[in-house]
Design a protein around this motif. Structure first.
Motif, PDB file in Angstrom:
ATOM      1  N   TYR A 142      -7.819  -8.745  -4.688  1.00 35.98           N
ATOM      2  CA  TYR A 142      -6.458  -8.745  -5.232  1.00 35.98           C
ATOM      3  C   TYR A 142      -6.001 -10.133  -5.680  1.00 35.98           C
ATOM      4  N   ALA A 160      -9.907  -8.364   0.757  1.00 40.32           N
ATOM      5  CA  ALA A 160      -8.605  -8.118   0.143  1.00 40.32           C
ATOM      6  C   ALA A 160      -8.137  -9.338  -0.653  1.00 40.32           C
ATOM      7  N   MET A 200      -3.238 -14.271   2.569  1.00 40.37           N
ATOM      8  CA  MET A 200      -3.508 -12.900   3.001  1.00 40.37           C
ATOM      9  C   MET A 200      -3.627 -12.822   4.524  1.00 40.37           C
ATOM     10  N   LEU A 246      -7.999   0.003   0.862  1.00 38.60           N
ATOM     11  CA  LEU A 246      -8.492  -0.883   1.908  1.00 38.60           C
ATOM     12  C   LEU A 246      -8.900  -0.091   3.148  1.00 38.60           C
ATOM     13  N   LYS A 263       0.855   1.281  -2.047  1.00 42.98           N
ATOM     14  CA  LYS A 263       0.573   0.105  -2.889  1.00 42.98           C
ATOM     15  C   LYS A 263       1.702  -0.895  -2.748  1.00 42.98           C
ATOM     16  N   TYR A 299      -1.740  -5.225  -2.688  1.00 44.93           N
ATOM     17  CA  TYR A 299      -2.910  -4.491  -2.220  1.00 44.93           C
ATOM     18  C   TYR A 299      -2.611  -2.995  -2.112  1.00 44.93           C
TER      19      TYR A 299
END
Length: 699
Positions: A98, A94, A105, A288, A276, A283
């Motif tokens: 992103y 991720a 994160m 995901l 979203k 992300y």
């Protein structure tokens, strides 16, 4: 004899560092013990002590500091098993995809309270949790589910055949998709594994939680969403990570919940834009979830009556021009032989005009008569207007003044209930002025209509009818939404006025008429996804009517429009989602838009539009040679965002397009350091923030 100190171990730790710091990977520390990756620790960072996660060291790191320059780990949060390798892989993917820092994160997806605890406080929390679990051991006696329809049985057989391949469950509203989720969960729970069920919005979580709890009374079920207190959220997260929770229900952030024995991931209403994240790490929880399923080898079930065009494309066979990545399982019929409401498109251009000087009715006379008939029969109606407040703007007819927001390039909405003008972007609120601030005219009037005004007008037009309203204004306080929904279910409301929050997920058994009052605005929007979102909203709204088979035969969906021949309304008449999707995909392919291309938006915010535009222009110029070298990457000139100024901050964006997703990712990874360096240079000129939005939902 003096004994030498035991050797210290070098460990990598990821911490939440600012984007502009340039520190995105693990930092090196020393520790007396060799710590397993995934262990939570407290470490010094500058003058602060922060929580971090032990991460595998990069043996090839060229700039490794000598041990003499390293600081030591302050303490280890003991008693908590290390976060699993799959969790670290998900976070790492991720962060890379992103374009965010690894530490940012990793720490963002942990419960906020967990980041604040030291080891002593942590041990107390664990002891309290284990004591509560010991007092409630649970039971495995789950009741039998309802008998399956032929359609549901066929869907379950198709899902079993798909194995661990992602599946798109395309079922009309009222087709029994939730029962499929529960049956799949039964199998997973029986095998001793855990289930993660994701929903798009908080207001849908209590309803699903009640249904799941009724079906699995002997199982431990936890919820994870922003409506919980920090202590509740930490407790739910711990139960999931330690393996005590059998079922986890949550909104988008729950995709990062570590599970000891993962067995199934369900993404309900997978098309919903709420999956979203729109700020910070932007992300997509749905995407995901699919990646996590592949990572952990567990099936992922995406459910929707109106799938996103990306998911629809992924579920189309290669022979039909699709990607063939998902298995598509169709459930077109409603449970109990209930029919979908008949769609009636009402042409407003043919409606009779009111007499001169008389205000027009809140709805067309024909639609008002239909609602009145429902009231007399003791049935309910839902009137959908996706605009809250009393009126979008106040206007002075003498000088032309309008209730603009001084801090945003937007109008302040008039709310009559508290006589306020409120900006729905920055929250700035003032009392309604007694007269026009510019010319003193006391005759300032509302222009347009929101749910508050529509509720008032319907109450006047339908004397004796009980009119209620559900939107973000009336459900602001805790428990208000549940109370409003309970009154609707109890039959205490005849006509319900609401925004999109009542159009999806709710099982209203007495509603037989749904009316969309002002749906035309999305037909001509600049955003290429506007038609897709509007079609999904109208389909979901129609699904609120006729859910009880006893009344489904005369249920209706009314659409008031000035454009009755528009293709969107024609496909809505027959609930032809496949036809609508085919037309939209054809247009997307011709225009080179997703899913036939990959997009990213470079967004910037600053004190002036000139400073923001200058940064974006410099950023594009700096990576133009890189785009040419990679080939296929198109850079578009910067433009202001649709709402240019919010809270006195100017905003602009530049679009980046590439036919191939891997090529776009290579470009972004190489461009990111250049943009970071440029942002530091432009900070003095007034650039406050910048970010990359990969796979943006709006442009």
């Amino acid at each position: 004899m003096h004994l030498a100190d035991p050797p210290l171990h070098r460990v990598g730790v990821v911490v939440d560092t600012p984007q502009h710091s340039g520190l995105s990977g693990p930092l090196d520390y020393l520790c007396a013990d060799a710590l397993a990756p995934g262990t939570l620790v407290r470490v010094p960072l500058g003058r602060r002590e922060v929580t971090g996660v032990v991460w595998p060291l990069d043996a090839a790191a060229a700039q490794a500091l000598p041990e003499g320059q390293l600081r030591q780990v302050a303490e280890v949060l003991s008693g908590l098993p290390p976060l699993p390798a799959a969790w670290r892989a998900l976070v790492g993917f991720a962060a890379g995809y992103y374009q965010r820092g690894l530490g940012e994160m990793a720490l963002m997806v942990l419960p906020p309270e967990l980041r604040e605890l030291d080891d002593v406080q942590w041990q107390r929390r664990l002891k309290r949790l284990h004591k509560a679990l010991a007092a409630d051991p649970g039971s495995a006696a789950d009741p039998e589910g309802p008998a399956l329809t032929v359609q549901q049985a066929a869907a379950l057989a198709a899902l079993a055949q798909a194995g661990a391949q992602p599946c798109l469950l395309w079922g009309s509203t009222g087709s029994g998709k939730t029962e499929i989720y529960l049956r799949q969960s039964e199998q997973v729970l029986a095998a001793g594994r855990q289930v993660l069920i994701m929903v798009p919005e908080i207001n849908l979580t209590p309803q699903l939680e009640a249904r799941v709890a009724q079906r699995f009374p002997g199982r431990r079920i936890v919820s994870l969403h922003s409506g919980l207190t920090p202590a509740q959220r930490l407790r739910s997260w711990l139960m999931a990570h330690l393996g005590h929770a059998d079922i986890v229900l949550g909104t988008r952030l729950s995709v990062f919940t570590p599970l000891l024995r993962p067995g199934l991931i369900v993404v309900d209403e997978e098309h919903d834009p709420s999956y979203k994240q729109q700020d910070g790490a932007r992300y997509s929880a749905r995407d995901l979830a699919v990646f996590r399923g592949r990572l952990e080898g567990v099936p992922v079930l995406l459910g929707s009556a109106t799938p996103s065009l990306e998911s629809w494309f992924n579920a189309m066979p290669v022979a039909e021009g699709g990607a063939g990545r998902y298995v598509r399982v169709a459930m077109p019929a409603r449970v109990g032989d209930g029919a979908m409401p008949r769609v009636r498109v009402l042409d407003l251009s043919r409606a009779p005009k009111p007499p001169l000087g008389q205000a027009p009715p809140p709805l067309a006379q024909e639609l008002l008569a239909a609602i009145s008939e429902r009231v007399e029969r003791g049935e309910q109606s839902l009137v959908l207007l996706n605009r809250r407040g009393y009126a979008p703007v106040l206007h002075c007819s003498d000088c032309g003044w309008k209730s603009g927001c001084p801090h945003c390039s937007a109008w302040r909405v008039f709310h009559k209930v508290d006589r306020s003008l409120r900006c729905h972007h920055c929250g700035f609120t003032e009392r309604v002025p007694r007269a026009c601030p510019d010319c003193g005219n006391q005759d300032i009037a509302p222009v347009g209509r929101g749910t508050e005004r529509l509720e008032e007008q319907l109450a006047e037009a339908l004397p004796g009818a009980r009119v209620g309203r559900i939107d973000a204004d009336v459900t602001r306080h805790k428990g208000a939404l549940e109370a409003q929904l309970a009154s609707v279910h109890a039959g205490e409301v005849d006509v319900l006025v609401g925004t999109q929050m009542v159009a999806k997920g709710h099982d209203f058994r007495r509603i037989t008429l749904v009316a969309a009052v002002n749906p035309d605005a999305a037909l001509f929007a600049s955003d290429f996804r506007a038609a897709e979102r509007q079609f999904a909203l109208l389909m979901q709204a129609a699904g609120r009517a006729g859910r009880d088979a006893l009344v489904s035969g005369h249920s209706e969906m009314w659409v008031q429009t000035w454009h009755p021949t528009h293709a969107l309304y024609q496909t809505l008449r027959s609930y032809d989602y496949a036809g609508f999707a085919a037309q939209q995909l054809k247009e997307r392919e011709m225009a080179g838009l997703p899913p036939y291309a990959s997009l990213a938006m470079l967004r910037a915010e600053g004190k002036t539009q000139e400073a923001v535009q200058a940064y974006l222009q410099a950023a594009l110029a700096a990576v133009e040679p890189l785009a040419e070298a990679l080939g296929g990457v198109a850079l578009y000139p910067p433009v202001p965002t649709p709402v240019q100024r919010v809270a006195n901050v100017e905003r602009a964006q530049a679009m980046i397009e590439c036919p191939q997703r891997p090529a776009l990712q290579r470009f972004l990874a190489q461009a990111h350091p250049r943009w970071l360096a440029l942002a530091q240079q432009h900070r003095r000129s007034g650039v406050i923030r910048w970010a990359v939005d990969v796979d943006p939902l709006s442009i």
